[in-house]
Design a protein around this motif. Structure first.
Motif: not given
Length: 372
Positions: A153-180
């Motif tokens: 899908n033209q993304g960077s090819g990262m798995l959100l949770g990573g795997v042992p030995g590989v760092a997970p993706a960094k997720v930033v959520v803007i807004g801490g209400g119901m959606v966030g």
């Protein structure tokens, strides 16, 4: 009262304003319900299911709009539907008028009574009819974001949770209400490195208690927002100003500096979006690329999980539908301040100040417009 339920016609929208169980409740309260043929077929309800619940089936939306005293929908009426509204008819659905001048003008011209799910409030000041879809959209945002990060899908090819030995993706959520909050829950559950930004200290305290060390909770300044967005692999836009257009917190300049193959999911797109580069997309064609950043900006995200979403929405809207039908709109609005907050347009007048300001149109207080 005669209540009409037309079939939704927005792209890939399978939700329906009322499920058969809701119809049965209205019928037991002495009302009549007409449903457009195949209105519920997308979530597994046949015309016979509605007939069994006590509804009558009509072949066309035109018949529904022509006959019904109140129209119950899910998404904002499309242009062809707005043309069928009439003076004095009640429209009860999501509207999201602040970023949508054509719809606003059409509703003014119709002189219908237009009550928006997203601005109805409860005794605590919450948004009870927006909350269930915000929960769904927040949870879906992480699923959508995870797919956007895939290389196909033209993304960077990262798995959100990573795997042992590989760092997970960094997720930033803007807004801490119901959606966030719901987005963060899902991202944490998948093992991502999660940061939540908000400016409400009470919200931040609550999030800190909820997530503990599993997510970083940070007060959002211009500096913090910029630093976190530029470091992120996935950014979720979860900002809401009830009834108003979403603020453009992430600029074109920010997007241009983000990592190639990173992704954004703009859940605020119904209110115009909180990324300057956002524009509404559909489930049929959900993403686009700006400066090598994958943008997911589907304006009816919960429609993808239409069955879950419809039941969640009906659970919240049914008491209000019954109240409007039993009491009539004037008495119902006069007796329920929270429902009155949902009134957006009546008799050609805008009754939500933020909508009037957004379009530079006259504003009339709801109480005044109703003659209370």
């Amino acid at each position: 009262m005669l209540i009409g339920v037309p079939k939704e016609i927005k792209n890939h929208e399978y939700r329906v304003g009322m499920v058969p169980a809701s119809v049965r409740e209205l019928v037991q309260n002495g009302h009549n319900v007409i449903v457009e043929t195949n209105a519920g077929i997308g979530i597994g309800f046949s015309d016979q299911d509605y007939i069994t619940a006590g509804a009558s089936i009509e072949e066309t939306a035109a018949t529904i709009f022509a006959k019904a005293e109140m129209i119950v929908k899910v998404k904002e009426p499309q242009a062809v539907e707005r043309a069928m509204l009439r003076e004095g008819q009640i429209l009860f659905t999501y509207l999201h008028l602040a970023p949508d001048l054509p719809q606003t003008k059409d509703l003014i011209d119709s002189k219908a009574i237009c009550i928006a799910y997203e601005t109805v409030t409860d005794v605590k000041g919450g948004l009870p009819l927006l909350a269930p879809m915000s929960e769904v959209a927040g949870r879906m945002a992480i699923q959508a974001g995870a797919q956007c990060l895939e290389k196909s899908n033209q993304g960077s090819g990262m798995l959100l949770g990573g795997v042992p030995g590989v760092a997970p993706a960094k997720v930033v959520v803007i807004g801490g209400g119901m959606v966030g909050n719901n987005a963060a829950q899902m991202a944490v559950g998948l093992g991502a490195d999660v940061t939540i930004l908000d400016r409400n200290i009470d919200v931040l305290r609550s999030l800190n208690i909820q997530f503990g060390n599993t997510a970083k909770v940070i007060y959002s300044t211009t500096d913090v927002l910029e630093a976190e967005v530029l470091a992120a692999d996935l950014v979720i836009g979860a900002v809401l100003i009830p009834g108003a257009a979403a603020p453009k917190l992430v600029t074109k300049e920010h997007i241009a500096k983000m990592k190639a193959g990173s992704a954004i999911v703009d859940v605020a797109i119904d209110q115009g979006g909180c990324f300057e580069t956002s524009h509404a997309t559909t489930h049929q064609d959900p993403t686009f690329i700006v400066d090598d950043v994958v943008h997911y900006c589907v304006a009816n995200m919960p429609g993808a999980v239409a069955r879950t979403s419809t039941f969640a929405l009906n659970n919240a809207t049914l008491p209000y539908i019954i109240k409007l039908a039993n009491q009539g709109y004037k008495a119902a609005l006069a007796s329920d301040k929270g429902l009155l907050e949902g009134l957006n347009v009546i008799d050609g007048k805008i009754t939500v100040e933020s909508v009037a300001v957004a379009h530079d149109l006259p504003y009339v207080a709801a109480e005044t417009a109703l003659g209370l």
